[in-house]
Design a protein around this motif. Structure first.
Motif, short mmCIF file in Angstrom:
data_model
loop_
_atom_site.label_atom_id
_atom_site.label_comp_id
_atom_site.label_asym_id
_atom_site.label_seq_id
_atom_site.Cartn_x
_atom_site.Cartn_y
_atom_site.Cartn_z
N LYS A 36 45.35 43.01 53.33
CA LYS A 36 46.30 43.26 52.24
C LYS A 36 45.68 42.91 50.89
O LYS A 36 46.29 42.25 50.05
CB LYS A 36 47.60 42.47 52.47
CG LYS A 36 48.34 42.87 53.73
CD LYS A 36 49.64 42.10 53.90
CE LYS A 36 50.37 42.53 55.16
NZ LYS A 36 51.64 41.79 55.36
N SER A 37 44.46 43.36 50.71
CA SER A 37 43.69 43.01 49.51
C SER A 37 42.93 44.21 48.98
O SER A 37 42.83 45.24 49.65
CB SER A 37 42.70 41.87 49.84
OG SER A 37 43.38 40.72 50.28
N SER A 38 42.42 44.06 47.77
CA SER A 38 41.64 45.11 47.11
C SER A 38 40.32 44.55 46.64
O SER A 38 40.07 43.34 46.71
CB SER A 38 42.42 45.69 45.92
OG SER A 38 43.66 46.25 46.33
N LEU A 39 39.46 45.45 46.15
CA LEU A 39 38.17 45.05 45.62
C LEU A 39 38.06 45.49 44.16
O LEU A 39 38.63 46.50 43.76
CB LEU A 39 37.03 45.70 46.41
CG LEU A 39 36.91 45.39 47.90
CD1 LEU A 39 35.75 46.17 48.50
CD2 LEU A 39 36.74 43.90 48.13
N VAL A 40 37.28 44.73 43.39
CA VAL A 40 36.88 45.16 42.06
C VAL A 40 35.36 45.16 42.02
O VAL A 40 34.72 44.19 42.42
CB VAL A 40 37.49 44.26 40.96
CG1 VAL A 40 37.20 42.80 41.20
CG2 VAL A 40 36.99 44.68 39.59
#
Length: 386
Positions: A36-40
């Motif tokens: 439940k996460s994203s990347l930058v």
């Protein structure tokens, strides 16, 4: 969560057109979706900060924004900072501003808004990190670690013992920084030179891993090390020139190769037993990079997800268009659809945030009127935090 033995065999194409076309393994989306996460990502070569989010357990969503030569990215709580060509852009995350974002209301779960810019000058800032006293930075051109201070371009706090003076010249190509208890603890550099550009003479085998406090060189002879990260009693770091992830165990001093990754490895973030590692292609025309061992392995640009328990790559994202080089990768835990604004578009200045309320400023549609209205967004959380 389905796991593949060979990520390259399960590539899923996307409908993203050039220049940011990419493809990814099924497991890449599955892992991010399960977390439940994203990347930058920062890709200085194309001048973009890129947000990658899982649409579901099969597909990804990409959001690129323009920043001037972005390198290091620091994430802490609701803060996100980007080291750029001659400045560091400081942003702050707001969930409620995302819900009322005029262009796409109720689409994003968070939005990072520019709050201030610190002008460093062209000092080639690499890794940055939040810690005690604010933001810490590796100032590569001046071969030192510094704090960001509003009175100066940077405030030098530490330099390697072999650097005689904090002056320009990129003498050792100090690049990576690992934090411990809010302070810089370990660094990587590509050489031990005190001469401007001296690290280039032995660039493929002159790299070092160093203890900041003791000034002890823990490892030398490394193949262009980057991105040291302290996890427990281990320092994970990348040997970029050979495309490998390594682990140095502090109590014993043992040094272990964990796995290979399919690119010039640089940029790394840890979350829940996964390491997210940035990959770059090789600048074959460059005298500094064209002769690296990784060049013979057909390196790709993108992101590899390494499972530390299995000690192998379990997910892979590959850029197929204009993106060739990444510098940093950071995880945004618990954020599933982030947005970030830069200062190039005027909409960022229309966000007016107080401790109690959020407003998006909109110009009136009357051609003969220069007045502006304020449209009130949703209220802040009950504790007053945006």
């Amino acid at each position: 969560m389905k796991k593949e033995n060979n990520p390259e065999e399960n590539i899923l194409p996307t409908d993203i057109e050039n220049p940011f076309e990419y493809q990814h393994t099924r497991s890449f989306a599955q892992i991010l979706h399960s977390l439940k996460s994203s990347l930058v990502l920062s890709t200085y070569q194309t001048g973009k900060i890129v947000m990658f989010s899982p649409k579901d357990d099969q597909a990804m969503i990409q959001l690129p924004r323009s920043f001037r030569k972005p390198l290091g990215v620091a994430v802490h709580d609701k803060h996100l900072a980007v080291a750029c060509l001659d400045e560091i852009v400081l942003t702050h995350r707001s969930q409620n501003a995302a819900k009322t974002y005029p262009k796409k209301p109720d689409v994003y779960d968070s939005i990072y808004l520019p709050r201030s810019t610190h002008y460093t000058g062209a000092v080639d800032t690499h890794d940055i990190s939040y810690g005690k006293g604010g933001l810490w930075a590796v100032i590569t051109e001046f071969s030192c670690i510094a704090q960001i201070d509003p009175r100066y371009s940077f405030l030098p706090k530490w330099k390697p013992f072999f650097i005689s003076e904090v002056t320009p010249g990129d003498k050792c190509h100090l690049n990576g920084m690992a934090m411990k208890n809010g302070l810089p603890k370990f660094v990587t550099a590509l050489g031990k030179s005190d001469m401007p550009g001296g690290w280039r003479e032995n660039k493929l085998t002159g790299g070092i891993l160093m203890d900041v406090d003791s000034q002890e060189i823990l490892l030398d002879g490394l193949a262009m090390p980057h991105s040291p990260r302290l996890i427990g009693e281990d320092i994970y770091y990348l040997q970029s020139a050979v495309g490998e992830l390594w682990k140095y165990h502090l109590p014993s001093g043992s040094n272990e190769k964990i796995c290979e990754v399919p690119g010039f490895a640089r940029g790394m973030s840890f979350y829940q037993n996964f390491l997210f590692i940035g990959l770059s292609k090789i600048r074959e025309e460059s005298k500094d990079f064209g002769m690296m061992p990784i060049a013979s392995k057909k390196p790709i640009p993108g992101v590899a997800i390494v499972n530390l328990r299995a000690k192998k790559v379990e997910g892979l994202l590959e850029y197929k268009g204009a993106v060739r080089e990444l510098y940093d990768v950071q995880v945004l835990p618990g954020i599933q659809r982030p947005n970030i604004l830069n200062a190039d578009e005027e909409i960022h200045s229309r966000a007016i945030i107080t401790p109690q309320r959020i407003f998006w400023q909109e110009k009136t549609k009357k051609k003969d009127s220069k007045k502006e209205n304020l449209e009130e967004g949703k209220l802040a959380d009950s504790d007053g935090k945006i």
